[in-house]
Design a protein around this motif. Structure first.
Motif, PDB file in Angstrom:
ATOM      1  N   ALA A 195       0.823  -1.206   0.000  1.00 35.57           N
ATOM      2  CA  ALA A 195       0.000   0.000   0.000  1.00 35.57           C
ATOM      3  C   ALA A 195       0.859   1.259   0.000  1.00 35.57           C
ATOM      4  O   ALA A 195       0.524   2.240  -0.669  1.00 35.57           O
ATOM      5  CB  ALA A 195      -0.948  -0.002   1.200  1.00 35.57           C
ATOM      6  N   ALA A 196       1.970   1.231   0.727  1.00 40.00           N
ATOM      7  CA  ALA A 196       2.857   2.396   0.758  1.00 40.00           C
ATOM      8  C   ALA A 196       3.464   2.660  -0.622  1.00 40.00           C
ATOM      9  O   ALA A 196       3.702   3.825  -0.990  1.00 40.00           O
ATOM     10  CB  ALA A 196       3.967   2.177   1.786  1.00 40.00           C
ATOM     11  N   LYS A 197       3.681   1.604  -1.394  1.00 39.41           N
ATOM     12  CA  LYS A 197       4.280   1.755  -2.721  1.00 39.41           C
ATOM     13  C   LYS A 197       3.264   2.138  -3.785  1.00 39.41           C
ATOM     14  O   LYS A 197       3.510   3.019  -4.598  1.00 39.41           O
ATOM     15  CB  LYS A 197       4.971   0.451  -3.144  1.00 39.41           C
ATOM     16  N   ILE A 198       2.124   1.449  -3.809  1.00 40.66           N
ATOM     17  CA  ILE A 198       1.187   1.641  -4.922  1.00 40.66           C
ATOM     18  C   ILE A 198       0.030   2.580  -4.605  1.00 40.66           C
ATOM     19  O   ILE A 198      -0.645   3.043  -5.508  1.00 40.66           O
ATOM     20  CB  ILE A 198       0.627   0.291  -5.423  1.00 40.66           C
ATOM     21  N   ARG A 199      -0.228   2.829  -3.335  1.00 42.28           N
ATOM     22  CA  ARG A 199      -1.337   3.670  -2.887  1.00 42.28           C
ATOM     23  C   ARG A 199      -2.643   3.304  -3.581  1.00 42.28           C
ATOM     24  O   ARG A 199      -3.172   4.065  -4.395  1.00 42.28           O
ATOM     25  CB  ARG A 199      -0.992   5.135  -3.096  1.00 42.28           C
ATOM     26  N   PRO A 200      -3.175   2.128  -3.257  1.00 48.43           N
ATOM     27  CA  PRO A 200      -4.409   1.672  -3.908  1.00 48.43           C
ATOM     28  C   PRO A 200      -5.591   2.566  -3.566  1.00 48.43           C
ATOM     29  O   PRO A 200      -5.611   3.203  -2.513  1.00 48.43           O
ATOM     30  CB  PRO A 200      -4.611   0.266  -3.335  1.00 48.43           C
ATOM     31  N   ARG A 201      -6.569   2.599  -4.443  1.00 54.47           N
ATOM     32  CA  ARG A 201      -7.801   3.342  -4.151  1.00 54.47           C
ATOM     33  C   ARG A 201      -8.631   2.607  -3.110  1.00 54.47           C
ATOM     34  O   ARG A 201      -9.349   3.221  -2.332  1.00 54.47           O
ATOM     35  CB  ARG A 201      -8.649   3.488  -5.424  1.00 54.47           C
ATOM     36  N   LEU A 202      -8.536   1.244  -3.124  1.00 58.64           N
ATOM     37  CA  LEU A 202      -9.377   0.449  -2.244  1.00 58.64           C
ATOM     38  C   LEU A 202      -8.614  -0.779  -1.775  1.00 58.64           C
ATOM     39  O   LEU A 202      -7.819  -1.340  -2.537  1.00 58.64           O
ATOM     40  CB  LEU A 202     -10.648   0.015  -2.991  1.00 58.64           C
ATOM     41  N   VAL A 203      -8.845  -1.159  -0.529  1.00 60.17           N
ATOM     42  CA  VAL A 203      -8.275  -2.380   0.038  1.00 60.17           C
ATOM     43  C   VAL A 203      -9.433  -3.268   0.502  1.00 60.17           C
ATOM     44  O   VAL A 203     -10.322  -2.802   1.219  1.00 60.17           O
ATOM     45  CB  VAL A 203      -7.343  -2.079   1.239  1.00 60.17           C
ATOM     46  N   LEU A 204      -9.418  -4.528   0.057  1.00 61.12           N
ATOM     47  CA  LEU A 204     -10.331  -5.547   0.575  1.00 61.12           C
ATOM     48  C   LEU A 204      -9.523  -6.337   1.587  1.00 61.12           C
ATOM     49  O   LEU A 204      -8.591  -7.050   1.215  1.00 61.12           O
ATOM     50  CB  LEU A 204     -10.802  -6.476  -0.538  1.00 61.12           C
ATOM     51  N   ALA A 205      -9.830  -6.211   2.851  1.00 58.44           N
ATOM     52  CA  ALA A 205      -8.995  -6.782   3.902  1.00 58.44           C
ATOM     53  C   ALA A 205      -9.721  -7.828   4.721  1.00 58.44           C
ATOM     54  O   ALA A 205     -10.723  -7.527   5.381  1.00 58.44           O
ATOM     55  CB  ALA A 205      -8.499  -5.670   4.826  1.00 58.44           C
ATOM     56  N   ASP A 206      -9.212  -9.051   4.665  1.00 60.38           N
ATOM     57  CA  ASP A 206      -9.704 -10.095   5.555  1.00 60.38           C
ATOM     58  C   ASP A 206      -9.397  -9.634   6.985  1.00 60.38           C
ATOM     59  O   ASP A 206      -8.337  -9.060   7.250  1.00 60.38           O
ATOM     60  CB  ASP A 206      -8.993 -11.414   5.243  1.00 60.38           C
ATOM     61  N   ILE A 207     -10.302  -9.888   7.891  1.00 63.15           N
ATOM     62  CA  ILE A 207     -10.099  -9.485   9.288  1.00 63.15           C
ATOM     63  C   ILE A 207      -9.187 -10.479  10.006  1.00 63.15           C
ATOM     64  O   ILE A 207      -8.306 -10.089  10.757  1.00 63.15           O
ATOM     65  CB  ILE A 207     -11.453  -9.364  10.016  1.00 63.15           C
ATOM     66  N   GLN A 208      -9.399 -11.758   9.765  1.00 61.46           N
ATOM     67  CA  GLN A 208      -8.619 -12.805  10.426  1.00 61.46           C
ATOM     68  C   GLN A 208      -7.376 -13.108   9.595  1.00 61.46           C
ATOM     69  O   GLN A 208      -7.437 -13.854   8.637  1.00 61.46           O
ATOM     70  CB  GLN A 208      -9.470 -14.073  10.577  1.00 61.46           C
ATOM     71  N   LEU A 209      -6.265 -12.507   9.969  1.00 57.49           N
ATOM     72  CA  LEU A 209      -4.994 -12.724   9.282  1.00 57.49           C
ATOM     73  C   LEU A 209      -3.967 -13.210  10.296  1.00 57.49           C
ATOM     74  O   LEU A 209      -4.062 -12.880  11.483  1.00 57.49           O
ATOM     75  CB  LEU A 209      -4.498 -11.418   8.643  1.00 57.49           C
ATOM     76  N   PRO A 210      -2.965 -13.972   9.855  1.00 56.36           N
ATOM     77  CA  PRO A 210      -1.910 -14.386  10.786  1.00 56.36           C
ATOM     78  C   PRO A 210      -1.086 -13.170  11.200  1.00 56.36           C
ATOM     79  O   PRO A 210      -0.896 -12.246  10.406  1.00 56.36           O
ATOM     80  CB  PRO A 210      -1.075 -15.371   9.954  1.00 56.36           C
ATOM     81  N   GLY A 211      -0.641 -13.143  12.435  1.00 58.14           N
ATOM     82  CA  GLY A 211       0.123 -11.980  12.902  1.00 58.14           C
ATOM     83  C   GLY A 211      -0.825 -10.822  13.139  1.00 58.14           C
ATOM     84  O   GLY A 211      -1.838 -10.947  13.824  1.00 58.14           O
TER      85      GLY A 211
END
Length: 125
Positions: free
Chosen positions: A46-62
């Motif tokens: 995200a820091a590199k490409i600066r997307p317009r939208l992020v679809l983010a799973d809530i349950q991620l490792p870490g």
């Protein structure tokens, strides 16, 4: 249907089949799709490409998707990125937690392949 060529979407999910499905679906709708398996990887992308939208799973490792969202929204470079939380384990209060963390929308799995592109277009207007 209007294609949104050039609009960049970052999909964050630790399940390879979900990443593949969403990448194919969103690519067919004209989006540039980037994928990440972890929240940490997503923050770097995200820091590199600066997307317009992020679809983010809530349950991620870490780091989970909510903490990732807080960090995206706290950064001057990505604070305006639209974040849609995605979860398979929808419990009472989860949507409220996602919105409090800074998510702009909330989607439950299994993902409806017809309504998802419509929801994304609504958020990208």
């Amino acid at each position: 249907m209007r294609l949104l060529h050039g609009e960049s979407i970052l999909v964050v999910d630790d399940e390879p089949s979900n990443l593949r499905l969403l990448t194919i679906l969103l690519s067919k709708h004209g989006y540039q799709v980037h994928a990440a398996h972890t929240a940490e990887e997503a923050l770097e992308i995200a820091a590199k490409i600066r997307p317009r939208l992020v679809l983010a799973d809530i349950q991620l490792p870490g780091m989970d998707g909510l903490e990732m969202t807080r960090r995206l929204k706290a950064s001057p470079d990505t604070k305006d990125t639209v974040v849609m939380a995605v979860t398979a384990f929808a419990m009472e209060g989860d949507e409220q937690k996602a919105l409090e963390a800074g998510c702009d929308g909330y989607i439950t799995k299994p993902i409806d392949l017809v309504s998802l592109p419509k929801a994304i277009r609504k958020y990208l207007r």
